[in-house]
Structures are given as C-alpha cells and as structure tokens.
Write a protein that holds these residues in place. Structure first.
Motif: not given
Length: 272
Positions: A83-109
C-alpha cells in the motif's frame, strides 16, 4: 644576358556540384525520447531529489509499522508495504504538474510550445518521466523493510512495478494537464491536487482496511482505480499470482494511463 621570369599560371576554378542533402523529419518516438532525456537531466544531476521525496513514505512506515498487529501469515508489513508503494506512486505522479507550473511562471514553457517538438510528444515525454522515480522509490522501500521480517518475492516486486507504470504515467499526464489549465495560478493546482489525493488514498484502503466500512464507503472504494491496484500489489508482494487479481489491477492501471494521456495531450494541444 637574358633574364627569364616565370609568371604564375592562373587557372579557372573548377565548380564542384554538391548534391543537396534532404533533411529527415524527426519522428514521434525521437521527439518523445528527447523530451524524456530533458526531463531526466535534473534527476540525473541531483539524484538526492528522488530520495528526498521518500521522506513521507518512510515516515509512514516508521510511525505505522510498530502499530501493526502480527497476523497469522507473518508480519503485517506484508500487507502494509504494498500500500505504501502504491501511495508513493500516487504522490509522486500527482506532483508532476508542480514542475510545469514553475516553467509556466518562468516563461520557459512558452518557448517549448513554439519549438519544433510535437505537443503530443511533449506531453508523453514529460509523463514518462514518472517511471524513473517509481522504480527507484520502490526499490528503496523494499530495501528498507526487508531486514524487518518482510518476506521478499523479487518476481512479485518487479511485476508490481510493471503494473504501476501505466497508472503513474497516466496520473502524471493528468497532473500536467491540471497545471496547464491553472496557468500562472499555482494555487489552483495545489488546491485540486490536495483535495483529490487524500480521498483516493483513504478509499483505496492504503492505511486502514475497508472490510468493516459502511456500504456507501465500500461503493466509493469500488469506483476508485487505486483500490484494485493496491489489492494487486498486495497479492504480488506476497508471492501470489492470481490471474483474476492481476487482470483487475492491470486493467485499472491501463485505464488511468490511457485516459490520462488522452486528457493530457488534448490539454497540451490547446495550450497557448
């Protein structure tokens, strides 16, 4: 006395015709590979970032494991760790958009959007990045718990990682689509992400079993694809390879993967 002077002989330069080399269009797979390599560069330069993301799962293991009762089949870690392994996959994948949000703010996107890379390849390449943290984090968790009465089944662990790959990629694509929709308002991304992620965890029975739950709660659990994944992971980590359980887990993972990539590519094509 005669003086002879040799004058240089001028020759007409010969024109050499060169055959024009026709450029070959970069294929979709090449685009995806280039985007994937770009996304993995920060991970390769700072591998400690992947380990830093392990703090929360390891805290759950450290605080919950001593409270788990001893079962007839052996250590309760056999039930808790998948269950912890599945939780880790859920948490890690759901945070993927955070990096893109930074790219959008910086203009690199915006610069990526006007590049020759296909937008579909851009989304798929970014989403495929989630395979690397999934593998590394699962191996770290297994390595930590194996000395503590955890019965290791290598084939089951590897197959469990394989089952989680489409889920992680699809959820990562949904997270990226959410970041694109939120644009420069990162608070929208974090609000939606935090609102959705914890009900999914609780309804999947990651931390507590849902055997004695009310009927309405079990009904919501049946609608949660993560529930089938957690059940499959627990079977595989225990060395059980029941075809029905494997089929349900892989089908749930594949549905999330396909729908997530479809929604992500659709949103990426509409980005501006």
């Amino acid at each position: 006395m005669t003086i002879e002077i040799d004058l240089p002989v001028t020759t007409t330069p010969t024109l050499v015709r060169r055959t024009a080399v026709q450029g070959r269009a970069v294929g979709v797979l090449a685009d995806i590979g280039n985007v994937l390599l770009r996304e993995l560069q920060p991970v390769l330069r700072q591998p400690a970032s992947v380990l830093f993301a392990m703090v929360q799962p390891l805290v759950f293991l450290g605080l919950f494991a001593p409270l788990l009762p001893t079962t007839e089949d052996g250590s309760a870690l056999q039930w808790f760790v998948p269950g912890i392994v599945a939780m880790t996959a859920l948490m890690s994948a759901s945070f993927t958009g955070a990096n893109l949000s930074e790219e959008i703010v910086s203009g690199s996107f915006e610069r990526l959007l006007v590049s020759p890379v296909r937008r579909s390849s851009l989304m798929i390449g970014k989403a495929l990045r989630e395979m690397v943290p999934l593998v590394l984090q699962t191996l770290v968790i297994v390595a930590v718990v194996t000395p503590f009465a955890f019965d290791l089944h290598v084939a089951g662990v590897l197959l469990g990682i394989l089952v989680l790959v489409p889920f992680s990629v699809g959820l990562g694509a949904l997270s990226l689509a959410l970041a694109i929709a939120a644009k420069e308002q990162a608070w929208i991304f974090w609000t939606v992400q935090q609102t959705v992620i914890f009900p999914l965890l609780l309804l999947a029975g990651v931390l507590l079993p849902l055997d004695g739950a009310p009927a309405w709660l079990r009904f919501l659990s049946d609608l949660n694809p993560l529930s089938y994944l957690v059940e499959t992971e627990r079977a595989l980590f225990a060395g059980s390879y029941d075809l029905g359980t494997l089929a349900s887990g892989f089908a749930a993972s594949l549905v999330v993967g396909v729908l997530g990539l479809w929604a992500g590519v659709r949103r990426m094509n509409r980005a501006s």
